[in-house]
Design an enzyme around this catalytic site. Structure first.
Site, PDB file in Angstrom:
ATOM      1  N   LYS A 148      -2.619  -4.571  15.748  1.00 31.09           N
ATOM      2  CA  LYS A 148      -3.397  -3.449  14.835  1.00 31.09           C
ATOM      3  C   LYS A 148      -4.448  -2.716  15.727  1.00 31.09           C
ATOM      4  CE  LYS A 148      -2.712  -2.068  11.538  1.00 31.09           C
ATOM      5  NZ  LYS A 148      -1.585  -0.806  11.168  1.00 31.09           N
TER       6      LYS A 148
ATOM      7  N   PRO B  84      -6.096 -21.779  12.276  1.00 25.22           N
ATOM      8  CA  PRO B  84      -6.538 -21.439  13.369  1.00 25.22           C
ATOM      9  C   PRO B  84      -7.408 -19.984  13.617  1.00 25.22           C
ATOM     10  CG  PRO B  84      -4.224 -22.296  13.625  1.00 25.22           C
ATOM     11  CD  PRO B  84      -4.485 -21.875  12.309  1.00 25.22           C
ATOM     12  N   GLY B  85      -8.348 -19.879  14.150  1.00 20.04           N
ATOM     13  CA  GLY B  85      -8.917 -18.604  14.354  1.00 20.04           C
ATOM     14  C   GLY B  85      -9.361 -17.801  13.038  1.00 20.04           C
TER      15      GLY B  85
ATOM     16  N   TYR C 285      -2.053 -10.667  14.673  1.00 23.75           N
ATOM     17  CA  TYR C 285      -2.142  -9.801  13.971  1.00 23.75           C
ATOM     18  C   TYR C 285      -2.948  -8.647  14.145  1.00 23.75           C
ATOM     19  CZ  TYR C 285      -3.425  -6.734   9.724  1.00 23.75           C
ATOM     20  OH  TYR C 285      -3.480  -5.891   9.067  1.00 23.75           O
TER      21      TYR C 285
ATOM     22  N   VAL D 213      -6.642 -23.697  -0.904  1.00 25.24           N
ATOM     23  CA  VAL D 213      -7.914 -22.938  -0.370  1.00 25.24           C
ATOM     24  C   VAL D 213      -8.125 -23.582   0.955  1.00 25.24           C
ATOM     25  CG1 VAL D 213     -10.259 -22.364  -0.781  1.00 25.24           C
ATOM     26  CG2 VAL D 213      -8.688 -22.408  -2.751  1.00 25.24           C
TER      27      VAL D 213
ATOM     28  N   ASN E 290      -9.559  -5.832   2.551  1.00 22.65           N
ATOM     29  CA  ASN E 290      -8.484  -6.564   1.817  1.00 22.65           C
ATOM     30  C   ASN E 290      -8.193  -5.654   0.583  1.00 22.65           C
ATOM     31  OD1 ASN E 290      -9.090  -8.608   3.720  1.00 22.65           O
ATOM     32  ND2 ASN E 290      -8.171 -10.114   2.058  1.00 22.65           N
TER      33      ASN E 290
ATOM     34  N   THR F 260       6.603  -4.185  16.254  1.00 24.85           N
ATOM     35  CA  THR F 260       6.324  -3.094  15.028  1.00 24.85           C
ATOM     36  C   THR F 260       5.127  -2.447  15.400  1.00 24.85           C
ATOM     37  OG1 THR F 260       7.725  -4.429  13.434  1.00 24.85           O
ATOM     38  CG2 THR F 260       6.037  -2.816  12.498  1.00 24.85           C
TER      39      THR F 260
ATOM     40  N   THR G 135      -6.762  -1.701   9.747  1.00 23.61           N
ATOM     41  CA  THR G 135      -7.540  -2.833   9.050  1.00 23.61           C
ATOM     42  C   THR G 135      -8.766  -2.850   9.634  1.00 23.61           C
ATOM     43  OG1 THR G 135      -7.416  -5.281   8.502  1.00 23.61           O
ATOM     44  CG2 THR G 135      -6.373  -4.339  10.576  1.00 23.61           C
ATOM     45  N   ASP G 136      -9.563  -3.730   8.604  1.00 25.25           N
ATOM     46  CA  ASP G 136     -11.130  -4.050   9.144  1.00 25.25           C
ATOM     47  C   ASP G 136     -11.047  -5.309  10.162  1.00 25.25           C
ATOM     48  OD1 ASP G 136     -10.164  -6.022   7.534  1.00 25.25           O
ATOM     49  OD2 ASP G 136     -12.087  -6.097   6.025  1.00 25.25           O
ATOM     50  N   GLU G 137      -9.752  -6.120  10.120  1.00 26.17           N
ATOM     51  CA  GLU G 137     -10.106  -7.305  11.225  1.00 26.17           C
ATOM     52  C   GLU G 137      -9.699  -7.029  12.359  1.00 26.17           C
ATOM     53  OE1 GLU G 137      -7.067 -10.311   9.972  1.00 26.17           O
ATOM     54  OE2 GLU G 137      -6.853  -9.244   7.797  1.00 26.17           O
TER      55      GLU G 137
ATOM     56  N   ALA H 177       3.478   1.826   8.339  1.00 28.60           N
ATOM     57  CA  ALA H 177       4.647   0.751   8.725  1.00 28.60           C
ATOM     58  C   ALA H 177       4.061  -0.437   9.725  1.00 28.60           C
ATOM     59  CB  ALA H 177       5.878   1.224   9.410  1.00 28.60           C
TER      60      ALA H 177
ATOM     61  N   ARG I 275     -14.696 -11.798   2.132  1.00 30.16           N
ATOM     62  CA  ARG I 275     -13.815 -10.745   2.380  1.00 30.16           C
ATOM     63  C   ARG I 275     -14.293  -9.536   1.461  1.00 30.16           C
ATOM     64  NH1 ARG I 275     -12.990 -13.554   5.845  1.00 30.16           N
ATOM     65  NH2 ARG I 275     -11.071 -14.433   6.897  1.00 30.16           N
TER      66      ARG I 275
ATOM     67  N   ILE J 288       0.919  -1.309   0.061  1.00 29.16           N
ATOM     68  CA  ILE J 288      -0.091  -0.094   0.067  1.00 29.16           C
ATOM     69  C   ILE J 288       0.817   1.315  -0.039  1.00 29.16           C
ATOM     70  CG2 ILE J 288      -1.813   1.193   1.309  1.00 29.16           C
ATOM     71  CD1 ILE J 288      -2.540  -1.513   2.543  1.00 29.16           C
TER      72      ILE J 288
END
Length: 351
Positions: A165, A293-294, A161, A217, A190, A101, A135-137, A83, A225, A15
């Protein structure tokens, strides 16, 4: 007219690189890109006519001394923080780097930016902005019939992750509410498009089709998504920079919900149309593998708020995907990159 100075962190990421390609050609703009150059980085090289508008420094945003020096020397009007470690599967196997990070690095960046902001003359202080890209996550997972996430949705991250965030979002918000720091948060879905590192779903699938290798997959492929072309996302970021309200959040999505299996089949369909040399059916490459997982069921975000700033996505899914496939076909060497660990088999990437 004085030049506007943009400090971009993570400008060598997918991005970030797109943002640089949009920013650098603009009039009266100077850009400093700081990036620690991880395995997924692509160094940005501007056209010769723009060389005097762009600077790069190899810096980890967790590096207090060099972040401070970069900010004080460049004297930015805007800081856009891209970043981040962003690969879900890597966060499952090694969360520490994501904490360093995404949490520690973000804290360090806003702490140094806040100190710099306080030192500015009144007019420059009023015009300064810190834009944090997320992120939308962070919102967690939706069920099939749930309404898309809005800026008021609760945070319910389900992976290391997304948890890191979410933490970084909370830090940026806290600095605004506690110290009046002029920050804005954006949350995207995404992203896809040319130049994306091949561990992510779309370039991974394209690479498998080019090589006629099995396309793994996860589970049954029914996870949903919302997909946005990266150029549309970057246009949204710049709209927020120019017109966003301090202290607010803006979701930047495309309202283009697709099941993972349908994304893969759409790519296979394009290859079936391109290939006229034989009757090969690329869908036969699809192989369902154990789920990770998850694994969140569905992401979707509501665009209404950012639409009020005059932004909307330009690319249709069909056009955006076809251009992306064509780009990767023209650059087969992109799939020869060596990574620290391959996720093309057991794990797919950010699905």
């Amino acid at each position: 007219m004085s030049k506007l100075r943009y400090l971009v962190t993570g400008g060598c990421g997918f991005i970030g690189n797109c943002l640089l390609r949009k920013l650098i050609p603009l009039e009266n703009v100077e850009v400093l890109n700081i990036d620690k150059l991880t395995y997924a980085s692509t160094e940005y090289i501007p056209e010769d006519k723009h060389l005097n508008k762009y600077k790069f420094k190899k810096i980890d945003i967790s590096d207090e001394k060099n972040v401070t020096k970069a900010i004080e020397e460049f004297k930015p009007n805007y800081i856009i923080n891209l970043a981040a470690e962003s690969h879900v599967d890597r966060s499952i196997d090694g969360p520490k780097e994501f904490i360093n990070t995404n949490i520690v690095g973000t804290y360090n960046l806003i702490d140094k930016a806040y100190t710099y902001w306080k030192s500015l003359p009144k007019n420059e202080k009023n015009n300064f902005r810190f834009i944090h890209i997320s992120t939308d996550e962070v919102y967690g997972s939706l069920d099939k019939g749930d309404s898309p996430f809005t800026e008021e949705s609760n945070y319910l991250p389900n992976s290391p992750y997304s948890a890191t965030k979410a933490s970084s979002d909370h830090l940026v918000r806290a600095w605004n509410k506690t110290y009046g720091f002029p920050s804005i948060i954006t949350n995207t879905c995404n992203n896809y498009g040319p130049h994306q590192f091949p561990e992510k779903l779309i370039p991974l699938t394209i690479g498998k089709c080019i090589k006629r290798e099995s396309i793994p997959v996860y589970g049954n492929g029914q996870q949903v998504r919302d997909w946005i072309r990266v150029e549309d996302h970057v246009d949204g970021i710049l709209q927020v920079v120019n017109y966003g309200e301090i202290g607010e959040k803006y979701n930047i999505g495309s309202q283009n919900e697709l099941k993972n299996i349908n994304v893969v089949k759409d790519i296979c369909k394009i290859f079936n149309e391109i290939n006229t040399s034989d009757e090969y059916n690329y869908e036969q490459l699809i192989e369902f593998v154990d789920d990770r997982p998850g694994h969140d069921i569905r992401y979707a975000i509501n665009n209404d708020k950012i639409n009020t700033l005059g932004w909307k996505p330009y690319y249709s899914w069909e056009e955006g995907l076809r251009e992306t496939v064509d780009w990767y076909i023209s650059k087969p060497e992109y799939f020869n990159v060596k990574t620290k660990k391959s996720y093309s088999g057991e794990r797919l990437g950010k699905l």
